[in-house]
Design a protein around this motif. Sequence first.
Motif, PDB file in Angstrom:
ATOM      1  N   THR A 139      13.752   4.800   6.323  1.00  0.00           N
ATOM      2  CA  THR A 139      12.978   3.720   6.930  1.00  0.00           C
ATOM      3  C   THR A 139      11.658   4.210   7.522  1.00  0.00           C
ATOM      4  O   THR A 139      10.640   3.543   7.397  1.00  0.00           O
ATOM      5  CB  THR A 139      13.776   3.027   8.055  1.00  0.00           C
ATOM      6  OG1 THR A 139      14.383   4.022   8.866  1.00  0.00           O
ATOM      7  CG2 THR A 139      14.848   2.134   7.493  1.00  0.00           C
ATOM      8  N   VAL A 140      11.688   5.384   8.143  1.00  0.00           N
ATOM      9  CA  VAL A 140      10.519   5.803   8.926  1.00  0.00           C
ATOM     10  C   VAL A 140       9.475   6.539   8.099  1.00  0.00           C
ATOM     11  O   VAL A 140       8.281   6.356   8.301  1.00  0.00           O
ATOM     12  CB  VAL A 140      10.963   6.682  10.109  1.00  0.00           C
ATOM     13  CG1 VAL A 140       9.813   7.491  10.644  1.00  0.00           C
ATOM     14  CG2 VAL A 140      11.539   5.821  11.196  1.00  0.00           C
ATOM     15  N   PHE A 141       9.936   7.334   7.143  1.00  0.00           N
ATOM     16  CA  PHE A 141       8.976   8.190   6.455  1.00  0.00           C
ATOM     17  C   PHE A 141       7.823   7.440   5.800  1.00  0.00           C
ATOM     18  O   PHE A 141       6.675   7.834   5.966  1.00  0.00           O
ATOM     19  CB  PHE A 141       9.680   9.115   5.463  1.00  0.00           C
ATOM     20  CG  PHE A 141       9.711  10.526   5.959  1.00  0.00           C
ATOM     21  CD1 PHE A 141      10.164  10.806   7.243  1.00  0.00           C
ATOM     22  CD2 PHE A 141       9.240  11.572   5.181  1.00  0.00           C
ATOM     23  CE1 PHE A 141      10.165  12.092   7.732  1.00  0.00           C
ATOM     24  CE2 PHE A 141       9.241  12.872   5.670  1.00  0.00           C
ATOM     25  CZ  PHE A 141       9.712  13.130   6.939  1.00  0.00           C
ATOM     26  N   PRO A 142       8.105   6.352   5.074  1.00  0.00           N
ATOM     27  CA  PRO A 142       6.966   5.643   4.484  1.00  0.00           C
ATOM     28  C   PRO A 142       5.946   5.200   5.526  1.00  0.00           C
ATOM     29  O   PRO A 142       4.735   5.331   5.315  1.00  0.00           O
ATOM     30  CB  PRO A 142       7.626   4.440   3.800  1.00  0.00           C
ATOM     31  CG  PRO A 142       9.001   4.916   3.475  1.00  0.00           C
ATOM     32  CD  PRO A 142       9.387   5.803   4.612  1.00  0.00           C
ATOM     33  N   VAL A 192       0.848  -1.203   0.000  1.00  0.00           N
ATOM     34  CA  VAL A 192       0.000   0.000   0.000  1.00  0.00           C
ATOM     35  C   VAL A 192       0.881   1.249   0.000  1.00  0.00           C
ATOM     36  O   VAL A 192       0.704   2.159  -0.813  1.00  0.00           O
ATOM     37  CB  VAL A 192      -0.941   0.007   1.234  1.00  0.00           C
ATOM     38  CG1 VAL A 192      -1.618   1.358   1.382  1.00  0.00           C
ATOM     39  CG2 VAL A 192      -1.974  -1.098   1.112  1.00  0.00           C
ATOM     40  N   ILE A 193       1.866   1.275   0.910  1.00  0.00           N
ATOM     41  CA  ILE A 193       2.726   2.452   1.006  1.00  0.00           C
ATOM     42  C   ILE A 193       3.459   2.688  -0.312  1.00  0.00           C
ATOM     43  O   ILE A 193       3.474   3.800  -0.834  1.00  0.00           O
ATOM     44  CB  ILE A 193       3.787   2.274   2.121  1.00  0.00           C
ATOM     45  CG1 ILE A 193       3.121   2.048   3.470  1.00  0.00           C
ATOM     46  CG2 ILE A 193       4.690   3.497   2.190  1.00  0.00           C
ATOM     47  CD1 ILE A 193       4.102   1.724   4.581  1.00  0.00           C
ATOM     48  N   TRP A 194       4.073   1.633  -0.848  1.00  0.00           N
ATOM     49  CA  TRP A 194       4.960   1.832  -2.001  1.00  0.00           C
ATOM     50  C   TRP A 194       4.204   2.049  -3.303  1.00  0.00           C
ATOM     51  O   TRP A 194       4.669   2.776  -4.171  1.00  0.00           O
ATOM     52  CB  TRP A 194       5.960   0.682  -2.105  1.00  0.00           C
ATOM     53  CG  TRP A 194       7.005   0.848  -1.048  1.00  0.00           C
ATOM     54  CD1 TRP A 194       7.033   0.251   0.174  1.00  0.00           C
ATOM     55  CD2 TRP A 194       8.133   1.734  -1.081  1.00  0.00           C
ATOM     56  NE1 TRP A 194       8.111   0.694   0.894  1.00  0.00           N
ATOM     57  CE2 TRP A 194       8.800   1.597   0.148  1.00  0.00           C
ATOM     58  CE3 TRP A 194       8.635   2.621  -2.041  1.00  0.00           C
ATOM     59  CZ2 TRP A 194       9.958   2.323   0.451  1.00  0.00           C
ATOM     60  CZ3 TRP A 194       9.787   3.328  -1.742  1.00  0.00           C
ATOM     61  CH2 TRP A 194      10.434   3.183  -0.514  1.00  0.00           C
ATOM     62  N   PHE A 227       0.598   6.230   8.469  1.00  0.00           N
ATOM     63  CA  PHE A 227      -0.231   6.559   9.629  1.00  0.00           C
ATOM     64  C   PHE A 227      -0.872   7.935   9.481  1.00  0.00           C
ATOM     65  O   PHE A 227      -2.033   8.131   9.825  1.00  0.00           O
ATOM     66  CB  PHE A 227       0.595   6.478  10.915  1.00  0.00           C
ATOM     67  CG  PHE A 227       0.712   5.075  11.425  1.00  0.00           C
ATOM     68  CD1 PHE A 227      -0.371   4.462  12.038  1.00  0.00           C
ATOM     69  CD2 PHE A 227       1.880   4.360  11.257  1.00  0.00           C
ATOM     70  CE1 PHE A 227      -0.282   3.151  12.493  1.00  0.00           C
ATOM     71  CE2 PHE A 227       1.982   3.058  11.712  1.00  0.00           C
ATOM     72  CZ  PHE A 227       0.899   2.454  12.321  1.00  0.00           C
ATOM     73  N   MET A 228      -0.088   8.909   8.958  1.00  0.00           N
ATOM     74  CA  MET A 228      -0.663  10.252   8.802  1.00  0.00           C
ATOM     75  C   MET A 228      -1.781  10.242   7.770  1.00  0.00           C
ATOM     76  O   MET A 228      -2.835  10.848   7.971  1.00  0.00           O
ATOM     77  CB  MET A 228       0.431  11.244   8.412  1.00  0.00           C
ATOM     78  CG  MET A 228       1.398  11.521   9.552  1.00  0.00           C
ATOM     79  SD  MET A 228       2.403  12.989   9.276  1.00  0.00           S
ATOM     80  CE  MET A 228       3.079  12.656   7.688  1.00  0.00           C
TER      81      MET A 228
END
Lengths: 303, 277
Positions: B23-26, A126-128, B31-32
């Motif tokens: 690592t953290v930003f994605p 989903v993120i990528w 979450f945001m």
Amino acid sequence: MKLHMTASRSQEQFYFWMLVTPCLIGFLWFTAGPMAVSLWWSFTTYNVIDPPVWLGFDNYSYLVLHDPAFWPSVRVTVVYTVFAVPGGLLISTAVALLLNQPVRSRALLRTIYFLPTILPAAASAVIWVWIFSPTGGLLNNMLESVGIRGPAWTHSPHWALPAMIIMSLWGFGGAMVIVLARLQDVPRQLYEAAMLDGANAWQRFRHVTLPQISPVLFFNLVMGTIGAMKVFDQAFMFGAASGQVPGGPARATLFYVLNLYQKAFTYFHFGLASAMAWMLFAAILAITLFNFYAAKRWVHYEN
Amino acid sequence: MYQKTVGLRVFRIVGVTVVLLWTVFPVLFLFMSAFKSPREIFSFPPRLFFRPTFQNFIDLPAEAPTFYSALGTSAIVAILASVLTIVLAVPAGYALSRYRRKFLQGSAFFMLLVRMYPPIVLTVPLFPVFSALGLIDNILVLVVLYSAMFISLCTWLMKTYMDEVPIEIEESAAIDGANTWQKITRIVLPLSVHGIVATAIFVSIFSWKEFTFAYIFTGSNTQTAPIVLDMMLTPVTTVSWGPLFAASAMQLLPILIFVWLIQSYLIGGLRTGGVKQ
């Protein structure tokens, strides 16, 4: 120690098998058994409804000589492995070296860096897929702000696989944690001795650090290669998310295991799928054995 | 001993920060975005400060009617799978730790071998059997499969935790008349409980997020959360990013908490079957 043992030898054997059997049954029934069955099926044609019919080596020769999807899927997997494994090895080792420096809150950083490794394939996809969206995606917006027109990533036959390789480099944390743990075990005296001998930072890295961490680099290489050859979840979701069938666009993300999946569960060629499974297993075994063989040249074990 | 030059410190800080962003930003974005309006999700540059809204969570059932029940199914499967795995792995781990050390020689390579075949390879022979038995779309199939998948790793982990319990304690208990069952339940289990709990959580995490088996062996009644996420990501028309991010966030949160709880054990688990025993 034997003197203290109150249970007799035969009693001990009985307990041993009583305790181990449930576990063994589970393993045999759900791992060894199915593998044996699939070896048999790989020499048959089987569509689940009719009983299997013996074919000899026809499935294997069909895959290698005639199947239109076989070699493309091998190519995708090889390209992915060739880039993702060394890339992951490099990044994980570099980050481990960085964290081995005197940095603040090392334990916290280590856990955070590790997180992407353990995130579900679904949520990562989903993120990528969002980051790689051709229009309005984060990455292409960022590229555009520095004047570069980004490719269509997930929708492009040329860029879908590189996108997946980039995504794989996100999960360097598992390998990194292993290297870091080994780095912290390297005896201080070795560095002190090297410094007394006048070794500079590079020489200390090359002749102390590298030999000391070579066993874990080897472990990461073996596990990374096996992992890359088994890629399925990410490929399945990534390819399908570009609005096409899994493996798209234009077979650009048709990984070997994805091809295997389609043979079995889309076309119900269970014989062909089993043959593919055994060829993959043989390839993984061969590469792992080769890695073990090559390791003699570069992996340094204590005593 | 270390050269504390300013350049080196700056290099370290920059390096750590760059890796942190990568690592953290994605994850942070995920979450945001769960709390952003659909339009804000795609705004560029992405806003770090915004007015949070729960609209995505409210819209979620309309987009994916089965998500919340799938989340429940995932939880049940994760709990049952970890319980079953532990129940099987504890005795086996005890037996390996105490009775037959020779049994384990060469096991490191065996562990590697077990991790070498892809899970999908197992689904091919198992699918026809399960469908003939009418077991497709039954959560117990997933529970058993996940346990089978992790049993060898967990048995090994159990063995290593129990190796740390000194055998002398058991021997003195035996002199006091304790039988094998009592030795296990009264001495070994209480002393290795942290490792056992960590291993149970480890299995839960992987069962909670597993995709391949769940995709092949479940039907409409037993979908797990990853399957619904995949369906939402590959719709016929367009992706509803807001609800999708909300759903992903809910799937991620328990994992983040669990990883935090067992971070030190996870690393041990990762190294298991590795070169260094």
